[in-house]
Design a protein around this motif. Structure first.
Motif, PDB file in Angstrom:
ATOM      1  N   HIS A  79       0.867  -1.177   0.000  1.00 49.37           N
ATOM      2  CA  HIS A  79       0.000   0.000   0.000  1.00 49.37           C
ATOM      3  C   HIS A  79       0.909   1.234   0.000  1.00 49.37           C
ATOM      4  N   GLU A  80       0.523   2.224  -0.803  1.00 52.98           N
ATOM      5  CA  GLU A  80       1.308   3.451  -0.871  1.00 52.98           C
ATOM      6  C   GLU A  80       0.389   4.643  -0.630  1.00 52.98           C
ATOM      7  N   VAL A  81       0.835   5.569   0.201  1.00 47.99           N
ATOM      8  CA  VAL A  81       0.055   6.749   0.530  1.00 47.99           C
ATOM      9  C   VAL A  81       0.590   7.948  -0.245  1.00 47.99           C
ATOM     10  N   MET A  82      -0.335   8.823  -0.634  1.00 44.33           N
ATOM     11  CA  MET A  82       0.052  10.080  -1.282  1.00 44.33           C
ATOM     12  C   MET A  82      -0.864  11.175  -0.749  1.00 44.33           C
ATOM     13  N   PHE A  83      -0.368  12.393  -0.712  1.00 42.13           N
ATOM     14  CA  PHE A  83      -1.186  13.492  -0.222  1.00 42.13           C
ATOM     15  C   PHE A  83      -0.783  14.790  -0.903  1.00 42.13           C
ATOM     16  N   TRP A  84      -1.755  15.708  -0.960  1.00 40.77           N
ATOM     17  CA  TRP A  84      -1.545  17.003  -1.600  1.00 40.77           C
ATOM     18  C   TRP A  84      -2.401  18.001  -0.855  1.00 40.77           C
ATOM     19  N   THR A  85      -1.798  19.096  -0.435  1.00 44.52           N
ATOM     20  CA  THR A  85      -2.530  20.149   0.252  1.00 44.52           C
ATOM     21  C   THR A  85      -2.339  21.448  -0.511  1.00 44.52           C
ATOM     22  N   ASP A  86      -3.424  22.190  -0.683  1.00 47.05           N
ATOM     23  CA  ASP A  86      -3.356  23.473  -1.361  1.00 47.05           C
ATOM     24  C   ASP A  86      -2.359  24.378  -0.633  1.00 47.05           C
ATOM     25  N   THR A  95      -1.901  19.560   6.945  1.00 48.98           N
ATOM     26  CA  THR A  95      -1.477  18.274   6.392  1.00 48.98           C
ATOM     27  C   THR A  95      -1.120  17.300   7.511  1.00 48.98           C
ATOM     28  N   THR A  96      -0.437  17.765   8.521  1.00 48.08           N
ATOM     29  CA  THR A  96      -0.055  16.902   9.639  1.00 48.08           C
ATOM     30  C   THR A  96      -1.287  16.333  10.336  1.00 48.08           C
ATOM     31  N   THR A  97      -2.249  17.180  10.629  1.00 47.07           N
ATOM     32  CA  THR A  97      -3.474  16.715  11.283  1.00 47.07           C
ATOM     33  C   THR A  97      -4.222  15.737  10.382  1.00 47.07           C
ATOM     34  N   ALA A  98      -4.349  16.066   9.102  1.00 45.19           N
ATOM     35  CA  ALA A  98      -5.049  15.184   8.162  1.00 45.19           C
ATOM     36  C   ALA A  98      -4.334  13.843   8.053  1.00 45.19           C
TER      37      ALA A  98
END
Length: 156
Positions: A79-86, A95-98
């Motif tokens: 499983h691989e996680v990815m994230f993007w925050t405006d 982003t840390t909280t999310a």
């Protein structure tokens, strides 16, 4: 400021597409489609991600507005996680909280992540949550139009 995760709504995709247009954010992430302004490529990618039963995709919501996305998908057996925050939410703990909320919801391990070596903010979040480096790869970055080094990290 209330930060929550929720299912992706169709209106969120318009925001995600807008986020993708930010050259500074794309540079920091190190990745972008070959043509980031092509909405059909964007829609195809998100359609596949949202319709994949093995993926978990969430909108990062700040006070009722889409602030970014976080997702986990299968890459082979892992499983691989990815994230993007405006960008307007950077350096505010969003982003840390999310990411913490996401790790509470998605508890399968090992969990991997890929980050360009100079993306200090994302590396800090991952490493402070127990991700450790398991390798590096040289990959071509469309956003930077050059080969970059990505760290491959894993949470056990």
């Amino acid at each position: 400021m209330e930060i929550t995760l929720r299912d992706v709504e169709s209106a969120d995709l318009d925001e995600f597409f807008r986020f993708q247009q930010d050259a500074d954010a794309a540079h920091m992430a190190g990745f972008a489609p070959t043509n980031p302004k092509d909405r059909s490529i964007f829609d195809h990618h998100w359609g596949e991600l949202l319709n994949d039963e093995k993926s978990l995709v969430r909108t990062i919501d700040v006070d009722g507005q889409a602030a970014g996305s976080i997702a986990v998908f299968r890459d082979g057996d892992t499983h691989e996680v990815m994230f993007w925050t405006d960008k307007r939410f950077w350096d505010k703990g969003v982003t840390t909280t999310a990411f913490d909320l996401f790790l509470e919801e998605f508890q399968k391990r090992p969990l991997r992540a890929r980050v360009v070596v100079d993306n200090v903010g994302s590396l800090k979040i991952l490493e402070s949550r127990g991700f450790t480096e398991i390798g590096e790869e040289q990959v071509f970055s469309n956003a930077r139009a050059e080969v970059v080094t990505e760290k491959l990290l894993e949470l056990r």
